[in-house]
Design an enzyme around this catalytic site. Structure first.
Site, short mmCIF file in Angstrom:
data_model
loop_
_atom_site.label_atom_id
_atom_site.label_comp_id
_atom_site.label_asym_id
_atom_site.label_seq_id
_atom_site.Cartn_x
_atom_site.Cartn_y
_atom_site.Cartn_z
N PHE A 25 0.87 -1.43 -0.04
CA PHE A 25 -0.11 -0.13 0.23
C PHE A 25 0.87 1.03 0.16
O PHE A 25 1.51 1.16 1.05
CB PHE A 25 -1.43 0.35 0.21
CG PHE A 25 -2.06 1.39 1.28
CD1 PHE A 25 -3.09 1.38 0.79
CD2 PHE A 25 -1.45 2.29 1.42
CE1 PHE A 25 -3.70 2.27 -0.17
CE2 PHE A 25 -1.86 3.43 2.08
CZ PHE A 25 -3.48 3.38 0.98
N ASP A 63 9.76 3.38 1.00
CA ASP A 63 8.88 4.26 1.90
C ASP A 63 8.25 3.50 3.27
O ASP A 63 7.85 2.76 3.78
CB ASP A 63 7.14 3.24 1.00
CG ASP A 63 5.73 3.87 1.50
OD1 ASP A 63 5.60 4.73 2.98
OD2 ASP A 63 4.90 3.55 1.01
N LYS A 110 2.99 10.97 8.03
CA LYS A 110 1.94 10.88 9.31
C LYS A 110 2.66 11.64 10.61
O LYS A 110 2.29 12.39 10.35
CB LYS A 110 2.17 8.96 9.35
CG LYS A 110 1.31 8.04 8.08
CD LYS A 110 0.77 6.73 8.80
CE LYS A 110 -0.09 6.13 7.78
NZ LYS A 110 -1.31 6.41 7.29
#
Ligand SMILES: Cc1ncc(COP(=O)(O)O)c(C=O)c1O
Length: 410
Positions: free
Chosen positions: A143, A228, A257
């Site tokens: 993802f 990532d 985040k």
């Protein structure tokens, strides 16, 4: 008095829920709870009921909610300067650039943006621009976000369906499989993109050997390695960045985040192999704005001062040990790294997540059969004990939804 307040709050909550329900895009499955405040690992609803937040707002609140140092930095910077395009220099941006690049000295440049998917988007563009090649190799179950480039790197069809055709040039290989990666990376590959622990995909850590092989294969074929760390970064897995468990240095490292302590911010750290980043090739209006940068400086300072990576390592080990002692037949496996923990069940997790929420614990799914725990790294040991004891109670009840076959790569 209490009853009267209660009913006033109920009326307000009903109004808030009605307003959001009327105007929401419809893209989110909503829970009927109005959260108005947070502190550390706790969230509070409008009636003052507390919830233990084991989701951290999808992995954002590593420092806990409303950290006073971050709040003070935001308040102070908001009175000085909120916005400034990167064509002008700024004290807060310079400070954050120095701080974030010092975490991985081999990646001395940084591009700032506003979210995870923007960081991935930028890294994909940088890889194509730098190599003059178009191929991107990603992993099954990956993802990477929901905009077209990152969505093309994302694997699960539930995110992709309805949006095709996606960006050409992307392929997906089984995760943790070195032979498959060897075959997939060719002279047309611009980059390999990988998560160190697949989060949305079900909390699957990569082996250090796999990541080391990915580095070697990229070097041999002239491709760039994009890592990532949007979910795994800033202490979550027990190191500042999860890739540091393997000793591998990528060419591009995406983060977001918890970078700015809860304010929206993304960043790509950039190594020397990445070329052709010239004025105008890419950019972002809000990227590197002084408000987010001030929050970022404060957040990174707190992460270091409170030694949050070490806290995540110790608390993660404690949590995993205690979870593995739970004797509930519904559990298939407990896995994870640091305070990124997955409990794979033999059944769908939705009823168990609902039961946890009734007992005031907020957790996340990762796919249909995995409960994902991403608590703030400041969670206390008594809070971890409460989590484990509540999980033990909830998981030993039979909350039947149809038993699934083993879930494969999606
Ligand atoms: C590994 C990973 N990459 C990318 C993203 C996308 O980030 P954002 O939602 O900020 O666009 C996420 C979000 O969950 C993620 O976990």
């Amino acid at each position: 008095m209490t009853d009267k307040n209660q009913s006033v709050n109920d009326i307000i909550a009903t109004g808030i829920i009605a307003a959001e329900s009327k105007h929401t895009s419809g893209l989110y499955a909503k829970q009927p709870i109005v959260i108005v405040r947070g502190a550390g690992a706790l969230l509070f609803d409008i009636d003052g009921n507390e919830y233990l937040d084991c989701s951290s707002g999808h992995g954002v609140a590593n420092l806990g909610h409303a950290h006073p140092q971050v709040a003070a930095a935001i308040a102070e910077q908001a009175t000085r300067l909120v916005t400034l395009f990167e064509t002008f220099y700024n004290d807060q941006r310079a400070a954050l650039m120095e701080k974030i690049t010092s975490l991985v000295p081999e990646l001395p440049r940084v591009f700032f943006c506003n979210s995870g998917t923007e960081a991935v988007e930028a890294s994909l563009k940088f890889a194509r621009l730098s190599t003059g090649r178009s191929g991107i190799v990603a992993a099954m179950r990956a993802f990477h976000g929901r905009t077209f480039g990152s969505l093309s790197a994302t694997y699960n069809k539930k995110y992709r369906e309805g949006f095709e055709p996606l960006v050409p040039g992307f392929s997906h290989v089984p995760y943790n499989n070195i032979t498959a990666l060897e075959k997939a990376v060719t002279a047309d590959t611009a980059a390999v993109i990988l998560e160190v622990v697949q989060g949305e995909g079900g909390v699957y850590p990569a082996s250090p050997e796999y990541l080391q092989a990915a580095r070697r294969i990229c070097d041999q074929r002239g491709a760039l390695l994009i890592i990532d760390e949007i979910q795994t970064g800033f202490g979550r897995t027990g190191k500042m960045f999860a890739i540091q468990h393997s000793g591998v240095v990528p060419d591009l490292l995406c983060c977001a985040k918890s970078l700015a302590g809860g304010l929206p911010m993304g960043a790509v750290l950039i190594g020397d192999a990445v070329k052709n980043l010239v004025p105008g090739a890419h950019g972002s209006t809000f990227g590197g704005n002084p408000l987010a940068c001030a929050a970022g400086v404060a957040a990174l300072t707190v992460i270091e001062q409170e030694n949050l990576p070490a806290q995540a390592a110790e608390k993660g080990q404690y949590l995993m040990e205690r979870l593995s002692e739970i004797n509930a037949p519904v559990i298939r496996e407990v896995r994870g790294l640091g305070l990124m923990v997955g409990i794979e069940l033999k059944q769908k997790v939705a009823p168990y997540l609902r039961a946890l929420q009734e007992k005031r614990i907020i957790a996340l799914p990762a796919g249909m059969t995995v409960i994902r725990l991403l608590p703030p790294l400041v969670i206390t040991y008594p809070q971890l004990d409460f989590l484990v004891e509540t999980l033990a109670e909830v998981l030993s009840n039979e909350l039947k939804e149809p038993v699934l076959n083993e879930v494969k790569d999606e």
